[in-house]
Design an enzyme around this catalytic site. Structure first.
Site, PDB file in Angstrom:
ATOM      1  N   SER A 176      41.392 120.128  94.858  1.00  0.00           N
ATOM      2  CA  SER A 176      41.930 119.788  93.540  1.00  0.00           C
ATOM      3  C   SER A 176      40.938 120.158  92.443  1.00  0.00           C
ATOM      4  O   SER A 176      41.321 120.621  91.367  1.00  0.00           O
ATOM      5  CB  SER A 176      42.214 118.291  93.448  1.00  0.00           C
ATOM      6  OG  SER A 176      43.042 117.885  94.495  1.00  0.00           O
ATOM      7  N   HIS A 184      41.264 123.679  91.837  1.00  0.00           N
ATOM      8  CA  HIS A 184      42.477 123.979  91.058  1.00  0.00           C
ATOM      9  C   HIS A 184      42.339 123.628  89.581  1.00  0.00           C
ATOM     10  O   HIS A 184      43.032 124.183  88.740  1.00  0.00           O
ATOM     11  CB  HIS A 184      43.688 123.248  91.651  1.00  0.00           C
ATOM     12  CG  HIS A 184      44.189 123.877  92.902  1.00  0.00           C
ATOM     13  ND1 HIS A 184      44.370 123.177  94.064  1.00  0.00           N
ATOM     14  CD2 HIS A 184      44.547 125.153  93.183  1.00  0.00           C
ATOM     15  CE1 HIS A 184      44.817 123.986  95.013  1.00  0.00           C
ATOM     16  NE2 HIS A 184      44.923 125.192  94.497  1.00  0.00           N
TER      17      HIS A 184
END
Lengths: 386, 386, 386, 386
Positions: free
Chosen positions: D67, D70
């Site tokens: 994450s 990202h």
């Protein structure tokens, strides 16, 4: 004896190469790939002979199932629509109840005179799946009414171990209604296994949605009601079946086409009816394309979606919906493993009035006509009384 | 505001040494070891003030529980009988429903005007048990009506997170019956947790026995019926309660003393009623000595026996009975963890008519008299309407 | 063929009236009530003949079980101690592995040459319990080595459906060690069913206690270790067995007598080792009096106590301990229903080195001597290599 | 204090209309729809202040998650790729372990000096989901490192109720390795919840497949091994990660691209390795398109497929495969609800060597460089040691 038999021609479709086992046994794994020009006829056949572990049953009621209709229907090239395991010729009929008239030498659990119903799945009892408690995944499955002669007939033979006594059902409902109800234990057990055995855990108060109002869906509604579901929502295009759905215990039965015209989905309705939370258990019994994707829009945390309805389509889903809700799509097949006993107890205790889904009874003479009429997917259950 | 308060004297019994924590907090772990000469009185107390995460509720109904009776009753030396956690003085009453009149600054889930019921167990939400999904085993438990002021009063304060809205219950039953039913969500959830959460797996059609026809047992019967139990057998000496048991859904309610006179046991009856098989679920809600041993004589394969009834005695069992049947004795305590939501949904959906167990409503003025009358273990539930 | 056979006299004890079925079949439900003067002898018996659904196995390894010892031991009046179902004369031995030498006409799942082990429980496959997924509660149970001839012999016959192939076990361990390990699948499956099937839910990281270090307890320890238990505590008086317990994966094996001398109990130790929390799973495999009551002093919230050990005593427990912890006493019996497959996979994958519990192998000639030596409850498993 | 902070511009994408709540709180439900030009920088920020129920932790280790990568990566229009809930600016980092340096006035469960790790999910504890035992579905979720400041920093503040002591992990592994392992409890618990809590029932000996060899997949492999899985198969394109997969316990790690070149699928391999039976548990941790459909070709009867990997694609499946196998697709999210305690116990007991998945540790200064390198999906876990 008189019996409803279907015959056909073994003509593998172009491009389909039967396995050696299929060639040898003439049990097609997918009837629609090899059986052409199926013809139903009422015949006079010899009485079945029973083996040491079998019983002979005088059939008192035997439902007509969607599978029977699919055997009857043909595609443009004349192949039967039924996509499952089948050997022809065969006497159809697998939702049966009747009276035992004779038992084999090794049979001790049932006696002549006993009223019984019987499992359709002829599980072997000795493969790894069977002895691991998964008879519905039997590796040597036979199927009454598909791979050996069924019960759209005056008499039927099957193993004693597939039979379940229904004395108490008859005590509660009388003989006529009792045999009718007993014949429906088979499809009801299909729903039972899906809802209460295959899922993670059903608890009373859960909100339930059922898509599809054929006999499996109607049984699911009756079971949801018997099991203490909170709100029960049904979705079914046929008005007759919506009426049956509410009679079986649905709080509301919606017409999905009407919803669609209003620009609403199943999921919209389900969220509206649960304060936005979604349903805890969905029973997919329509087999219609697109339904699974649609209902994943209304999953409560930890919801289970049971897949019972079958069709030739793929389902395209957004995995995020399952992930974010901790929800599951749960496949289920079969009715063996003890569900018959529970369903019989529910009916005998008066908790489930399954006979209500029967919209018509017919004699053997009228059975072929019923197969044709059922093609409309409008009626409830039609039961043959031989 | 007017409230029913119990006072008493902190006089540890001879030989009982309170822990430092007990001395400091005056919360006795076992009230019967320290609280002497308990006196109930109707008093005029200041209105409760609420913290940022609390709500103030105008009580509309609050049941009287067996625990309240045990606080009222004294032994020969004047000690209260109640053997659980308690600090005096305290306003009693923990089976409550009412209307929110004020909410703390941090509260967003309920609003003034909302009808609610509330959990009695004041779980902390942060100990290992709570954050592992076991609030009923909270390590820092408080208890409404025991360790802080309860709801035999015009007003009560508790945290918003213990409150559950009951709008739909009132929609179904109207205001008066609705608040009565909502007050019973607490004891019903005790039975619910035991039967459906603590057990291995309850499935519809199972045969159920309930020993003890007090409110917990009666709720268990109603839940068994709502959940699709097959045969439901109740065992209870009081005739009034046997009548309530059948009204709640028991197929038959037996008087264990009468059975005993006939030389029959609970287990004999249970086997007779199930073709020798025994019951699939027993709910022990009597707390009477000897019952657990007796009912282990009628366990179906895989049966669960839920222990809800509490008493000072030991149970002597033959482990072979559990072993041979693959059966389990399952302890259960508490009502937290989501059961309130399910029970509210069951009542709101019309699946469970729990109000039927109420045999009397009284005002605050008559509450003390009711405590005395309930000592006979004859009545159903008495509810105080302040 | 050579075989170890036990004979005895049918002399019902004074006051014990055999049932008509017992008289007719000579299968005593409780051997200790009728069989007097049991005598073991190595005999030369005819080779077993096999039925259509049976296989003939050349025995390569067959453990000696505590039950065999109880058949050997007599009380003061000369009755065998074994309290279970048994017909004499019988060839003993039910923890077996061997090579298939012949198969009946209907057998397709195993072939001559296959290495197999076999279930002892001869479940019928057709009673209500069996077809409801509970073969361990079969209503028409036979037992290999008890009601029909077992495997302390060169050859043994049993139904193919009780046999499980062990090719992969032999691939991993070689032939000699492989057959030894395969012979232990039976007792290991008893522990497996108790720990992973009968309980509510075992999850990795749970803290486990095992009372009793005989083969069932040792298998439980090995399984707990294989299954990712956190702390594993064993309790066993024999020093040899404590050593085996630690070899199988116990973090510590305690001598309960030594603890007792220090004024400590099992529960004290269990609480100490878990920061006061108690254990999540107890496996009671000692069958000793008082143990169940003692271990209920260290139950984590939601703990399960599996009862595997059997003895003639009652257990006296404080129900409050189960209630307050939401804990369960779970009886378990048998090894059928798929556990054999899982245990074989565990051994074949190298996750469970069950052969480690074998302390001695003997020939048929020395088997009787081993029965006598095992009376001391000191050794690990002794295996007969015919 | 020094901290890694990401900033960005609130520029809703064309056609995306933020909700009023998003506008007000600036917590985007899907970061990729509004946050443009994300910039990571190492900053000097004020030390966090703690509330009464919070603790201040000196961070000793904090993993970098997919994450985080990202958040760092942008699409062609400059929007961050991260599709979850996020408010900027924020200090990243949510896989943390450290030492408590200060506790709020209401905190009693942890003390200064305690080594702890902490849940990322800031569950409220009072919504219906939370109090029904489903904190991973909290309706008022916050997320450490996303909606409030995380632990890629010298200090971090969070509520005490999210913290779990790890003394025993440090005792076993020493301080340095101990904090590293403790930081990985968070991702390991994600796998744990999916495999052991969300599924129907995992039992030892089951055959397991894991698709995707990132940290979640590697943790799943380690857990499968710790939990006694039989065969464990991994599928992962990166050679480095395949090596880690085998180090964590996979029997074989396959390169799906190489299989594809040979004309084989995952399902082919899985069937080959299990005698045609298929796997009992699949853990989908790749989030790659097409994988779910492919693996449904090798489902044993009753198999569960856990969905952990996330991506923007749909999955198209043949429902027949789930139906015929009685198999389930089970979504899972989150790590709260007690898994932290179990995972800590597994690591502390030496059953799971999770530190093995760490391929690199870096200081705060090098963290940004690591974000860039992780984009290749080649490495194992990189951990920041502030």
């Amino acid at each position: 004896m008189r019996a409803l038999q279907v015959q056909g021609e073994w003509v593998p479709r172009e491009g389909y190469l039967p396995t050696p086992r299929e060639e040898q046994t003439r049990v097609a794994r997918n009837g629609s790939m090899v059986w052409r020009n199926p013809e139903f006829a009422l015949r006079d056949l010899p009485e079945p002979e029973i083996a040491r572990d079998e019983v002979l049953i005088r059939v008192r009621a035997c439902g007509i199932c969607g599978s029977d209709v699919h055997m009857y229907e043909r595609d443009d090239e004349g192949y039967m629509l039924y996509p499952g395991m089948i050997r022809l010729p065969v006497v159809t009929g697998h939702e049966l109840a009747g009276e035992v008239v004779e038992v084999g030498a090794d049979v001790s659990d049932v006696r002549p005179g006993d009223p019984v119903c019987a499992e359709e799945i002829a599980w072997c009892g000795s493969c790894v799946a069977c002895r691991s408690g998964r008879p519905n995944s039997c590796e040597r499955l036979g199927e009454l009414g598909f791979t050996f002669d069924g019960a759209h007939a005056e008499l039927v033979a099957t193993k004693a171990k597939y039979c379940w006594p229904v004395h108490r059902v008859l005590e509660r409902l009388g003989e006529e209604e009792g045999f009718l109800a007993a014949a429906l234990v088979e499809p009801t057990s299909v729903s039972y296994i899906g809802m209460f055995v295959q899922t993670r855990r059903f608890v009373p108060g859960m909100h339930v949605g059922v898509t599809g109002g054929g006999p499996i869906g109607l049984a699911a509604i009756g079971l949801a009601r018997a099991a203490g579901a909170g709100t029960i929502l049904a979705f079914e295009p046929s008005e007759t079946r919506r009426g049956l759905a509410e009679a079986m215990g649905a709080d509301t039965a919606y017409d999905p086409r009407a919803l669609s015209e209003e620009g609403r989905t199943l999921a919209d309705v389900a969220r509206d009816r649960t304060g936005g939370r979604g349903l805890d258990l969905w029973v997919e019994a329509s087999g219609a394309p697109g339904v699974v994707a649609e209902l994943t829009g209304a999953l409560s945390p930890g919801a289970d979606v049971v897949l019972l309805g079958r069709g030739p389509h793929r389902a395209t889903i957004d995995p995020e919906r399952l992930i974010v809700s901790g929800a599951a799509l749960v496949g289920s097949i079969g009715h063996s493993g003890g569900a018959f006993g529970r369903v019989i107890d529910l009916i005998a205790a008066g908790r489930l009035d399954i006979g209500r889904i029967v919209t018509e009874t017919v004699g053997l003479d009228d059975a072929i006509g019923s197969l044709s009429r059922l093609g409309g997917r409008e009626a409830g259950k039609i039961v043959v009384i031989p």
